[in-house]
Design an enzyme around this catalytic site. Structure first.
Site, PDB file in Angstrom:
ATOM      1  CB  SER A 119     -24.771  14.974 -76.207  1.00 53.14           C
ATOM      2  OG  SER A 119     -23.746  13.991 -76.143  1.00 53.14           O
TER       3      SER A 119
ATOM      4  CD  GLN B 254     -17.913  10.756 -76.605  1.00 52.89           C
ATOM      5  OE1 GLN B 254     -18.722  11.499 -77.156  1.00 52.89           O
ATOM      6  NE2 GLN B 254     -18.265   9.576 -76.108  1.00 52.89           N
TER       7      GLN B 254
ATOM      8  N   GLY C 143     -17.703   8.237 -83.979  1.00 53.14           N
ATOM      9  CA  GLY C 143     -16.469   7.614 -83.544  1.00 53.14           C
ATOM     10  C   GLY C 143     -15.617   7.173 -84.725  1.00 53.14           C
TER      11      GLY C 143
ATOM     12  CB  CYS D  27     -22.739   9.364 -82.751  1.00 49.36           C
ATOM     13  SG  CYS D  27     -21.951   9.321 -81.123  1.00 49.36           S
TER      14      CYS D  27
ATOM     15  CG  HIS E 124     -25.997  11.674 -78.590  1.00 50.72           C
ATOM     16  ND1 HIS E 124     -26.495  10.997 -79.681  1.00 50.72           N
ATOM     17  CD2 HIS E 124     -24.630  11.633 -78.713  1.00 50.72           C
ATOM     18  CE1 HIS E 124     -25.480  10.579 -80.438  1.00 50.72           C
ATOM     19  NE2 HIS E 124     -24.347  10.941 -79.865  1.00 50.72           N
TER      20      HIS E 124
ATOM     21  CB  CYS F 293     -18.967  14.308 -84.839  1.00 48.31           C
ATOM     22  SG  CYS F 293     -19.759  14.541 -83.233  1.00 48.31           S
TER      23      CYS F 293
ATOM     24  NE  ARG G 143     -29.655  18.937 -66.368  1.00 50.73           N
ATOM     25  CZ  ARG G 143     -28.868  18.174 -67.106  1.00 50.73           C
ATOM     26  NH1 ARG G 143     -28.413  18.637 -68.260  1.00 50.73           N
ATOM     27  NH2 ARG G 143     -28.528  16.971 -66.715  1.00 50.73           N
TER      28      ARG G 143
END
Length: 384
Positions: free
Chosen positions: A239, A158, A372, A89, A340, A370, A213
């Site tokens: 996300s 995750q 992986g 990420c 994301h 954060c 939203r």
């Protein structure tokens, strides 16, 4: 002492899964940001010495060194090379770090950094598919005797990491739902007030982020099922899968003088740290502490923070540990509302952070996320 400057930063709107950008080839999606960056800066594209792009899941249309193909798809000079980075990420935040390091070392003067991801076309590969955690049996760890000897053969995902953080930091579902609702409200406020207008370009008729939203409520969130039985996480606290790209021009002092550029920020600090790969998502906490120690700064010197909202507990645990002001953390919403697009998010966050510092008059901004494998990058910008 050498310096690395951000001359400009642009991004596409973030498109929702299956939305306006879903049919755009990833090379073309990246090309939109690259072409806009060159046009905005007025720089001769042939003066760029490298293009460093983040992208996760380099398969299918994202394979073949997407940094290079996106540059060429933008119609830019063939003599400029490109390289693709995968730090999960944090890939495009790391791309900025690599670009800055090239400039700080004196080996380059002008480097483009950024990232691209079309998750509508290439879904996240091993953590989740069709709503079901694949975990260890389908992940990249299968067959590694060394991994099993060190970490066992339990689930590595995750989602499991997010649940572990929520439990360890005692973060309730209710607190996470309030945080997620606020992310949507902040994003909607930013869109409606034009906070993103200077940083965002039009792509395929899309002029603004389409993930927030407007009809969401905490009551709706409370009606959702948890991802795992007995857990705290729901889809509303995660996300959004999405599509987008972003690009920044990083320049040396010599390039600024030679090309008559006006830098907008100085890269004050770059670092990355790792920790428990099973819990996976809590590395921004020790990474931030490391950055503070390395720079001699304190968090009260930081005017704005962008920390990726991979999951609500990631940010809430970081806030608990650092004691930082929630009002100055993701002030215009985060990935829960804005999406994301994995390989592009680091550059998107930095683009937004730069523009937020300029909008508010802040001096220092910190970005972390954060990643992986239990990793996290930290970048500190100084607005000029």
């Amino acid at each position: 002492m050498a310096e690395a400057y951000i001359v400009d930063a642009v991004r596409t709107p973030v498109g929702r899964r299956g939305g306006s950008l879903s049919g755009v080839h990833p090379a073309d999606l990246g090309a939109y940001a690259l072409k806009a960056l060159m046009e905005r800066t007025g720089i001769d594209p042939a003066a760029v010495e490298d293009v460093v792009f983040g992208c996760v899941d380099n398969v299918g249309p994202q394979a073949g060194d997407i940094a290079r193909t996106a540059w060429l798809a933008a119609g830019l000079p063939e003599e400029v090379p490109g390289v693709t980075v995968d730090r999960q990420c944090g890939s495009s935040q790391q791309a900025v770090h690599f670009a800055a390091q090239a400039v700080l070392s004196g080996t380059s003067d002008l480097v483009v950094a950024g990232g691209v991801q079309n998750m509508s076309q290439i879904p996240i590969s091993y953590a989740m598919l069709a709503g079901e955690p694949l975990g260890f049996t389908q992940g990249p760890f299968v067959g590694s005797k060394g991994w099993v000897a060190r970490y066992g053969d339990g689930e590595v995902s995750q989602f499991n990491g997010a649940e572990m953080i929520a439990a360890q930091w005692d973060i309730s579902r209710e607190a996470m739902e309030e945080f997620s609702y606020n992310s949507h409200q902040r994003a909607i406020n930013a869109i409606d007030n034009g906070y993103f207008s200077r940083e965002t370009i039009e792509v395929e008729g899309l002029t603004q982020d389409e993930c927030p939203r407007r009809d969401t409520t905490i009551e709706k969130m409370r009606g959702l099922k948890t991802l795992v039985e007995g857990g705290r996480l729901t889809a509303a606290l995660s996300s959004q899968i999405s599509d987008g790209s972003a690009a920044l021009l990083i320049a040396s002092e010599e390039a600024v003088r030679t090309h008559g550029l006006t830098p907008r920020a100085r890269i004050h600090h770059i670092s990355a740290r790792g920790e428990d790969p099973i819990r996976m998502l809590s590395a921004p906490i020790p990474a931030t502490a490391y950055a503070m120690k390395k720079t001699g700064m304190t968090m009260d010197q930081i005017d704005s923070v962008e920390i990726n909202e991979a999951f609500a507990p990631v940010v809430l645990a970081w806030l608990k540990d650092t004691g930082y002001d929630p009002a100055k953390t993701n002030p215009n919403g985060g990935a829960i509302a804005l999406g994301h697009p994995l390989g592009a998010t680091g550059a998107r966050l930095m683009t937004t952070l730069l523009h937020e510092l300029e909008r508010t008059g802040g001096r220092y901004g910190l970005q972390t996320m954060c990643e992986g494998g239990g990793q996290a990058n930290v970048t500190i910008l100084e607005r000029l």
